[in-house]
Design a protein around this motif. Structure first.
Motif, PDB file in Angstrom:
ATOM      1  N   PRO A  41      10.980 -23.070 -29.646  1.00 44.38           N
ATOM      2  CA  PRO A  41      10.524 -24.460 -29.743  1.00 44.38           C
ATOM      3  C   PRO A  41      11.252 -25.441 -28.836  1.00 44.38           C
ATOM      4  CG  PRO A  41      11.852 -23.870 -31.658  1.00 44.38           C
ATOM      5  CD  PRO A  41      11.618 -22.599 -30.899  1.00 44.38           C
ATOM      6  N   HIS A  42      12.343 -25.027 -28.192  1.00 47.86           N
ATOM      7  CA  HIS A  42      13.095 -25.946 -27.342  1.00 47.86           C
ATOM      8  C   HIS A  42      12.451 -26.128 -25.968  1.00 47.86           C
ATOM      9  CE1 HIS A  42      14.486 -21.940 -26.158  1.00 47.86           C
ATOM     10  NE2 HIS A  42      14.778 -22.463 -24.967  1.00 47.86           N
ATOM     11  N   ILE A  43      11.318 -25.485 -25.712  1.00 53.05           N
ATOM     12  CA  ILE A  43      10.670 -25.561 -24.405  1.00 53.05           C
ATOM     13  C   ILE A  43       9.892 -26.871 -24.295  1.00 53.05           C
ATOM     14  CG2 ILE A  43       9.041 -24.474 -22.817  1.00 53.05           C
ATOM     15  CD1 ILE A  43      11.573 -22.835 -23.321  1.00 53.05           C
ATOM     16  N   HIS A  44      10.332 -27.754 -23.397  1.00 54.07           N
ATOM     17  CA  HIS A  44       9.680 -29.052 -23.227  1.00 54.07           C
ATOM     18  C   HIS A  44       9.002 -29.204 -21.869  1.00 54.07           C
ATOM     19  CE1 HIS A  44      11.666 -30.258 -26.889  1.00 54.07           C
ATOM     20  NE2 HIS A  44      12.855 -29.982 -26.374  1.00 54.07           N
ATOM     21  N   SER A  64       1.400 -24.115 -26.309  1.00 46.44           N
ATOM     22  CA  SER A  64       2.661 -24.844 -26.262  1.00 46.44           C
ATOM     23  C   SER A  64       2.406 -26.325 -26.014  1.00 46.44           C
ATOM     24  CB  SER A  64       3.551 -24.292 -25.137  1.00 46.44           C
ATOM     25  OG  SER A  64       4.658 -25.151 -24.894  1.00 46.44           O
ATOM     26  N   PRO A  65       3.150 -27.215 -26.674  1.00 47.82           N
ATOM     27  CA  PRO A  65       2.988 -28.650 -26.446  1.00 47.82           C
ATOM     28  C   PRO A  65       3.747 -29.169 -25.226  1.00 47.82           C
ATOM     29  CG  PRO A  65       4.619 -28.301 -28.157  1.00 47.82           C
ATOM     30  CD  PRO A  65       4.096 -26.930 -27.781  1.00 47.82           C
ATOM     31  N   ALA A  66       4.336 -28.270 -24.452  1.00 44.83           N
ATOM     32  CA  ALA A  66       5.182 -28.669 -23.318  1.00 44.83           C
ATOM     33  C   ALA A  66       4.371 -29.353 -22.221  1.00 44.83           C
ATOM     34  CB  ALA A  66       5.890 -27.445 -22.739  1.00 44.83           C
ATOM     35  N   ILE A  67       5.069 -30.146 -21.421  1.00 39.62           N
ATOM     36  CA  ILE A  67       4.511 -30.667 -20.176  1.00 39.62           C
ATOM     37  C   ILE A  67       4.591 -29.555 -19.139  1.00 39.62           C
ATOM     38  CG2 ILE A  67       4.890 -32.320 -18.302  1.00 39.62           C
ATOM     39  CD1 ILE A  67       6.012 -34.234 -20.449  1.00 39.62           C
ATOM     40  N   ILE A  68       3.494 -29.340 -18.414  1.00 45.41           N
ATOM     41  CA  ILE A  68       3.427 -28.235 -17.461  1.00 45.41           C
ATOM     42  C   ILE A  68       3.118 -28.765 -16.074  1.00 45.41           C
ATOM     43  CG2 ILE A  68       2.305 -26.052 -16.874  1.00 45.41           C
ATOM     44  CD1 ILE A  68       1.618 -25.735 -19.855  1.00 45.41           C
ATOM     45  N   ASP A  69       4.009 -28.471 -15.128  1.00 45.25           N
ATOM     46  CA  ASP A  69       3.788 -28.765 -13.720  1.00 45.25           C
ATOM     47  C   ASP A  69       3.428 -27.464 -13.015  1.00 45.25           C
ATOM     48  OD1 ASP A  69       4.499 -31.415 -14.141  1.00 45.25           O
ATOM     49  OD2 ASP A  69       6.579 -31.120 -13.517  1.00 45.25           O
ATOM     50  N   ALA A  70       2.355 -27.484 -12.244  1.00 44.37           N
ATOM     51  CA  ALA A  70       1.923 -26.308 -11.495  1.00 44.37           C
ATOM     52  C   ALA A  70       2.007 -26.592 -10.008  1.00 44.37           C
ATOM     53  CB  ALA A  70       0.491 -25.936 -11.884  1.00 44.37           C
ATOM     54  N   ASP A 111      12.714 -25.964 -18.433  1.00 44.98           N
ATOM     55  CA  ASP A 111      13.148 -25.057 -19.499  1.00 44.98           C
ATOM     56  C   ASP A 111      12.603 -23.653 -19.281  1.00 44.98           C
ATOM     57  OD1 ASP A 111      14.330 -27.117 -21.381  1.00 44.98           O
ATOM     58  OD2 ASP A 111      12.273 -27.863 -21.255  1.00 44.98           O
ATOM     59  N   PHE A 112      11.418 -23.585 -18.652  1.00 48.65           N
ATOM     60  CA  PHE A 112      10.744 -22.292 -18.513  1.00 48.65           C
ATOM     61  C   PHE A 112       9.910 -22.306 -17.240  1.00 48.65           C
ATOM     62  CE2 PHE A 112       7.990 -18.721 -19.379  1.00 48.65           C
ATOM     63  CZ  PHE A 112       8.759 -17.886 -20.176  1.00 48.65           C
ATOM     64  N   ASN A 152      15.157 -24.375  -9.619  1.00 49.66           N
ATOM     65  CA  ASN A 152      14.364 -25.259 -10.475  1.00 49.66           C
ATOM     66  C   ASN A 152      14.553 -25.028 -11.973  1.00 49.66           C
ATOM     67  OD1 ASN A 152      12.404 -26.941  -8.699  1.00 49.66           O
ATOM     68  ND2 ASN A 152      12.337 -24.895  -7.785  1.00 49.66           N
ATOM     69  N   LEU A 153      15.338 -24.029 -12.347  1.00 48.65           N
ATOM     70  CA  LEU A 153      15.499 -23.670 -13.753  1.00 48.65           C
ATOM     71  C   LEU A 153      16.775 -24.265 -14.336  1.00 48.65           C
ATOM     72  CD1 LEU A 153      13.962 -21.806 -15.810  1.00 48.65           C
ATOM     73  CD2 LEU A 153      15.604 -20.014 -15.197  1.00 48.65           C
TER      74      LEU A 153
END
Length: 240
Positions: A41-44, A64-70, A111-112, A152-153
């Motif tokens: 759950p810590h993935i933002h 996942s509710p995370a913000i995702i940049d592609a 985070d990921f 980037n991680l």
């Protein structure tokens, strides 16, 4: 599957402008990684390197509710993913960047990271330049990819990668020398009579005594989807 688009339960992937189309092994990586993220759950913030159609970002966004940049280098694939994101239910937190990942300077680390990178570093190529760029490491070697991931991680971040079964061994050895540890692994077979042909690996910089290894058989002896495959993809595929 139609050639122009692939319809999932909650989103559609248009793919007429992309060299690489939706494929089963990428869907397996997306579903397996999304399942893993549900227990972390810590993935933002998530980064998708070489998004293509945007498939993996869309699959993760569903779970996942995370913000995702592609990030996507090819302009046609970038425009395609941009449209797929805009039409999805999660368009407010899916962002697409047209860039070479090696030149990306993101304001925040992630985070990921997920990536379905060019598969082959040394192999025969076709006459299709865009397909070569997507399938072969013509613009991004494994070392360059790992360097970009490292850049980037976040220190405690993790990443997911999909590769052919045999080249995964070389990638794993290189990742280990660069300070990453494999802690979850999924080896994939087409059927019980076939050898492994794909591997999904989840890595971090944290040490793990022994990776958790699972196997997935796509179709059983009767050429039907296996129960494990159905359970993994049932939230995505229309007819499971």
């Amino acid at each position: 599957m139609g050639n122009q688009h692939f319809s999932f339960k909650q989103f559609t992937v248009h793919q007429d402008r992309c060299a690489m189309k939706v494929c089963t092994d990428a869907c397996i990586q997306g579903a397996y990684t999304a399942q893993y993220l549900q227990n972390t759950p810590h993935i933002h913030r998530i980064l998708d390197i070489g998004t293509g159609t945007g498939l993996l970002s869309l699959m993760l966004a569903q779970k996942s509710p995370a913000i995702i940049d592609a990030v996507e280098l090819d302009i046609n694939a970038y425009e395609q993913a941009k449209g797929n994101f805009a039409e999805s239910p999660w368009n407010d937190r899916l962002h697409i960047i047209q860039s070479d990942i090696q030149a990306l300077e993101a304001p925040n680390k992630y985070d990921f990271i997920i990536t379905n990178p060019p598969f082959y570093e040394q192999a025969l190529k076709s006459s299709d330049h865009l397909r070569n760029q997507a399938m072969h490491a013509t613009t991004l070697s494994y070392k360059a990819l790992l360097t970009a991931i490292d850049h980037n991680l976040l220190p405690n971040g993790e990443f997911s990668v999909l590769l052919p079964y045999e080249p995964f061994k070389d990638f794993l050895a290189l990742a280990t020398t660069m300070g990453f540890t494999l802690h979850n692994r999924l080896d994939v077979q087409q059927s019980p009579k076939h050898s492994y042909f794909r591997t999904v690996g989840i890595f971090s910089r944290n040490t793990h005594p022994q990776p958790i290894t699972n196997t997935l058989i796509i179709k059983d002896e009767q050429n039907q989807y296996s129960p494990t495959f159905i359970n993994l993809l049932k939230d995505y595929y229309l007819y499971l």
